[in-house]
Design an enzyme around this catalytic site. Sequence first.
Site, short mmCIF file in Angstrom:
data_model
loop_
_atom_site.label_atom_id
_atom_site.label_comp_id
_atom_site.label_asym_id
_atom_site.label_seq_id
_atom_site.Cartn_x
_atom_site.Cartn_y
_atom_site.Cartn_z
N CYS A 154 1.72 26.53 0.53
CA CYS A 154 1.90 27.34 1.73
C CYS A 154 1.74 28.80 1.33
O CYS A 154 1.23 29.09 0.25
CB CYS A 154 3.22 27.04 2.43
SG CYS A 154 4.73 27.55 1.58
N ASN A 185 5.54 29.84 -0.76
CA ASN A 185 6.17 28.77 -1.54
C ASN A 185 7.69 28.82 -1.44
O ASN A 185 8.42 28.55 -2.38
CB ASN A 185 5.72 28.82 -3.00
CG ASN A 185 6.11 27.60 -3.82
OD1 ASN A 185 6.40 27.72 -5.01
ND2 ASN A 185 6.12 26.42 -3.24
N CYS A 211 9.19 27.97 2.06
CA CYS A 211 9.61 27.19 3.23
C CYS A 211 8.95 25.82 3.29
O CYS A 211 9.59 24.81 3.01
CB CYS A 211 9.30 27.97 4.52
SG CYS A 211 10.25 29.50 4.69
N ARG A 212 7.69 25.77 3.65
CA ARG A 212 7.03 24.50 3.91
C ARG A 212 6.69 23.72 2.65
O ARG A 212 6.99 22.52 2.55
CB ARG A 212 5.76 24.75 4.73
CG ARG A 212 6.04 25.34 6.10
CD ARG A 212 4.79 25.83 6.78
NE ARG A 212 4.26 27.02 6.10
CZ ARG A 212 3.12 27.61 6.42
NH1 ARG A 212 2.37 27.13 7.39
NH2 ARG A 212 2.73 28.69 5.77
N SER A 213 6.04 24.34 1.69
CA SER A 213 5.59 23.58 0.51
C SER A 213 6.74 23.06 -0.35
O SER A 213 6.62 21.95 -0.87
CB SER A 213 4.58 24.39 -0.31
OG SER A 213 5.10 25.61 -0.75
N ASP A 260 4.77 27.83 10.34
CA ASP A 260 5.63 28.52 9.37
C ASP A 260 6.95 28.87 10.07
O ASP A 260 6.96 29.67 11.00
CB ASP A 260 4.94 29.79 8.87
CG ASP A 260 5.67 30.42 7.70
OD1 ASP A 260 6.84 30.06 7.45
OD2 ASP A 260 5.06 31.28 7.04
#
Length: 149
Positions: free
Chosen positions: A3, A6, A8-10, A117
């Site tokens: 993301c 690095n 939140c999402r990943s 995001d």
Amino acid sequence: MVCLGNICRSPIAEGLLASKLPKDNFVVDSCGTGDWHIGSQPDSRSIAVCKKNGLDISNQKCRQITLSDFENFDYIYVMDKSNYQNVIALSNNEKHRSKVKLILTEKYEDEIKEVPDPYFGMENGFDIVYEMLDSTCDIIATKLKSKHS
């Protein structure tokens, strides 16, 4: 799993996919296209949503994608089109580019969908992202185990 920062999402995707695969056969990692959070833990909201769902990602450390990731990993899943463009720009050959895929294409094969995001506080954003990634990582894990185990 890639993301922007690095945080939140990943990290959520890394934790989810790693929890669904045998640790002896697979290496799952995450990184960001940006360098703002190198060495930091994931966002506290990512840690919290994972913890609420029985997953501990608090030991992850943020890092930035490097050219060596194209050699070290067989699959590079990105969260959105901007991440995709940034990762493709870093790659230097077709073999590398062929490894890069929007993660939600595993679930929605004929559609271009992005993982939003949640960083800037979309309502229930971390829960929504967790659910999106959880169901998608189920699909990815099934495919990987059938192909590589």
